[in-house]
Write a protein that holds these residues in place. Structure first.
Motif, PDB file in Angstrom:
ATOM      1  N   ALA A  80       0.556  -1.611   0.377  1.00  0.00           N
ATOM      2  CA  ALA A  80      -0.246  -0.044   0.033  1.00  0.00           C
ATOM      3  C   ALA A  80       0.576   1.360   0.195  1.00  0.00           C
ATOM      4  CB  ALA A  80      -0.845   0.084   1.389  1.00  0.00           C
ATOM      5  N   VAL A  81       1.754   1.247   0.520  1.00  0.00           N
ATOM      6  CA  VAL A  81       2.788   1.842   0.805  1.00  0.00           C
ATOM      7  C   VAL A  81       3.479   2.087  -0.734  1.00  0.00           C
ATOM      8  CG1 VAL A  81       5.488   2.699   1.627  1.00  0.00           C
ATOM      9  CG2 VAL A  81       3.035   2.357   3.201  1.00  0.00           C
ATOM     10  N   ALA A  82       3.782   1.577  -1.173  1.00  0.00           N
ATOM     11  CA  ALA A  82       4.205   1.688  -2.843  1.00  0.00           C
ATOM     12  C   ALA A  82       3.292   1.835  -3.130  1.00  0.00           C
ATOM     13  CB  ALA A  82       5.035   0.147  -3.382  1.00  0.00           C
ATOM     14  N   ALA A  83       2.378   1.939  -3.301  1.00  0.00           N
ATOM     15  CA  ALA A  83       1.546   2.596  -4.300  1.00  0.00           C
ATOM     16  C   ALA A  83       0.955   3.826  -4.581  1.00  0.00           C
ATOM     17  CB  ALA A  83       0.122   1.503  -4.551  1.00  0.00           C
ATOM     18  N   LEU A  84       1.248   4.625  -2.579  1.00  0.00           N
ATOM     19  CA  LEU A  84       1.074   5.479  -2.988  1.00  0.00           C
ATOM     20  C   LEU A  84       2.326   6.664  -3.093  1.00  0.00           C
ATOM     21  CD1 LEU A  84      -0.042   8.382  -0.838  1.00  0.00           C
ATOM     22  CD2 LEU A  84       1.529   7.206   0.864  1.00  0.00           C
ATOM     23  N   ASP A  85       3.029   6.239  -2.478  1.00  0.00           N
ATOM     24  CA  ASP A  85       4.420   6.848  -3.616  1.00  0.00           C
ATOM     25  C   ASP A  85       4.650   7.209  -4.714  1.00  0.00           C
ATOM     26  OD1 ASP A  85       5.112   7.450  -0.572  1.00  0.00           O
ATOM     27  OD2 ASP A  85       6.696   5.183  -0.648  1.00  0.00           O
ATOM     28  N   ALA A  86       3.750   5.488  -5.386  1.00  0.00           N
ATOM     29  CA  ALA A  86       4.522   5.715  -6.994  1.00  0.00           C
ATOM     30  C   ALA A  86       2.738   6.735  -6.974  1.00  0.00           C
ATOM     31  CB  ALA A  86       3.384   4.424  -7.339  1.00  0.00           C
ATOM     32  N   GLU A  87       1.196   6.450  -6.515  1.00  0.00           N
ATOM     33  CA  GLU A  87       0.532   7.364  -7.043  1.00  0.00           C
ATOM     34  C   GLU A  87       0.675   9.238  -6.910  1.00  0.00           C
ATOM     35  OE1 GLU A  87      -3.543   6.142  -5.586  1.00  0.00           O
ATOM     36  OE2 GLU A  87      -2.840   4.035  -6.514  1.00  0.00           O
ATOM     37  N   LEU A  88       1.256   9.231  -5.640  1.00  0.00           N
ATOM     38  CA  LEU A  88       1.265  10.500  -5.118  1.00  0.00           C
ATOM     39  C   LEU A  88       3.275  10.690  -4.724  1.00  0.00           C
ATOM     40  CD1 LEU A  88      -1.426  11.351  -3.108  1.00  0.00           C
ATOM     41  CD2 LEU A  88      -2.118  11.973  -5.023  1.00  0.00           C
ATOM     42  N   PRO A  89       3.985  10.533  -5.931  1.00  0.00           N
ATOM     43  CA  PRO A  89       5.432  10.756  -5.426  1.00  0.00           C
ATOM     44  C   PRO A  89       5.811  12.109  -4.682  1.00  0.00           C
ATOM     45  CG  PRO A  89       5.398  10.557  -7.758  1.00  0.00           C
ATOM     46  CD  PRO A  89       3.899  11.370  -7.464  1.00  0.00           C
ATOM     47  N   ALA A  90       6.621  12.023  -3.390  1.00  0.00           N
ATOM     48  CA  ALA A  90       7.013  12.722  -2.825  1.00  0.00           C
ATOM     49  C   ALA A  90       8.730  12.782  -2.550  1.00  0.00           C
ATOM     50  CB  ALA A  90       6.317  12.749  -1.329  1.00  0.00           C
TER      51      ALA A  90
END
Length: 396
Positions: free
Chosen positions: A286-296
């Protein structure tokens, strides 16, 4: 027969009297000094010449008390465990009696710790006193563990006991949580982590749109809430499903700044078919999906903080069999239960020690307001534990 009845009545009165004294010594985990409540038990044990000693944690703090009754024949040691620290009082104004009352009204013992678990502590001390005169005829031995670092979540008393080189390692443990209709023989495990979500900071009134850490963290919560968890595992026979909960969410201050960090706590209750490895993998996906969808600029950080395995004893496995058998012999209809919440039995399972984690008197208000324990069933509960211990110590 009359003498036996009088002896039972006197013992019950003594158990209740000790429990009242314990309740009247506040021992809220992480709040109160637990020395005074342990001193009450120590005075009681010393009056009866029962061997006991204090337990200290790694930092030297007081975490528990051990009572050790050694049998005269070789065999396994068994443990009765009850916590003597308690949950906080909460809103004392909402209570209908003082939280440290220790009074008895309409057959209920009143006060914080009455249910969890000062009445059980008093009962287990009396069982040790009952067994001491006949110890030479028994195999192995009995340990009573009184933990005063349980409600903190540290389980310092249990940890110090298991690490103590002078203590006999138990073949099994019976934990005195309350509840009459069930013997708890299992529980879901847990995997817990803190998660740090990052983002560029900015002014909330800026023309430039900034996806702040709070917005990114909220998106992560949605991803976690949508994550698919398996159902109950039909292969292992474990009756409960895993569960994921976001239990804390902190970030930001004031109004004019979109923060650069937001912190979450995630609690996953695990099962034999979905263990700590599976829980961590799900969260990291889930964290990897977050970082892919909303990069920071900085990746989201996952820091595991605790992991306990699930456990479940077969009804024929000790000490569950002894406790269930003793309950049946007392005429009780008691079912074996696997609990949703984790408990100290999970800690013991991680050490390879089988445990039951609940059988006791009826109760109300545990961890809430107006905590109380019903006393009419106390003689029966006492007899069940006493018989279970004797059956184990006679078997060798």
């Amino acid at each position: 027969m009359i003498d036996d009845l009088q002896q039972d009545e006197a013992r019950t009165a003594s158990v209740v009297e000790l429990a009242q004294k314990l309740i009247r010594r506040p021992s809220r985990g992480g709040i109160d000094d637990c020395g005074p409540v342990l001193a009450v038990v120590e005075d009681w044990l010393e009056d009866r010449c029962l061997p006991h000693r204090r337990l200290h944690g790694d930092a030297g703090g007081l975490v528990g008390l051990l009572v050790e009754i050694s049998g005269g024949r070789p065999g396994a040691w068994w443990t009765l465990d009850a916590c003597m620290d308690t949950a906080p009082y909460g809103d004392e104004g909402a209570w209908s009696f003082p939280p440290a009352s220790g009074g008895i009204v309409d057959g209920w013992l009143l006060g914080r710790g009455a249910a969890d678990s000062k009445l059980a502590a008093a009962m287990f001390c009396h069982i040790a006193a009952d067994l001491a005169p006949r110890a030479e005829a028994l195999h192995g031995g009995l340990t009573v563990l009184l933990d005063v670092d349980e409600h903190t979540g540290g389980f310092g008393g249990a940890r110090a006991y298991l690490e103590d080189p002078h203590a006999a390692r138990p073949a099994g443990v019976m934990i005195g949580y309350p509840g009459l209709g069930e013997v708890v023989v299992g529980g879901r495990g847990l995997w817990r982590a803190s998660i740090a979500v990052h983002a560029p900071s900015g002014h909330s009134g800026s023309r430039r749109t900034v996806v702040g850490a709070i917005s990114r963290a909220a998106h992560l919560v949605r991803l976690l809430d949508k994550a698919e968890l398996p159902g109950a595992d039909g292969v292992s026979g474990f009756p409960l499903s895993p569960k994921l909960s976001v239990t804390a969410f902190h970030g930001g201050q004031g109004f004019s700044v979109t923060p650069d960090r937001c912190d979450l706590n995630v609690d996953v209750r695990t099962t034999p078919g979905f263990d700590a490895y599976d829980a961590e993998r799900l969260v990291r996906e889930a964290v990897a999906a977050l970082d892919a969808e909303l990069p920071a600029p900085s990746p989201t950080e996952v820091t595991p903080v605790a992991s306990w395995p699930p456990f479940r004893l077969a009804e024929a496995e000790q000490p569950a069999a002894a406790l269930l058998g003793a309950a049946a012999a007392a005429g009780l209809t008691v079912r074996a239960k696997t609990a949703g919440p984790s408990n100290i039995g999970n800690l013991l399972a991680g050490e390879g020690i089988p445990a039951t984690a609940g059988f006791g008197v009826p109760y109300e208000g545990l961890h809430g307001i107006d905590e109380r324990a019903h006393l009419a069933e106390l003689p029966t509960v006492y007899a069940v534990y006493r018989r279970a211990v004797l059956d184990l110590l006679r078997a060798g």
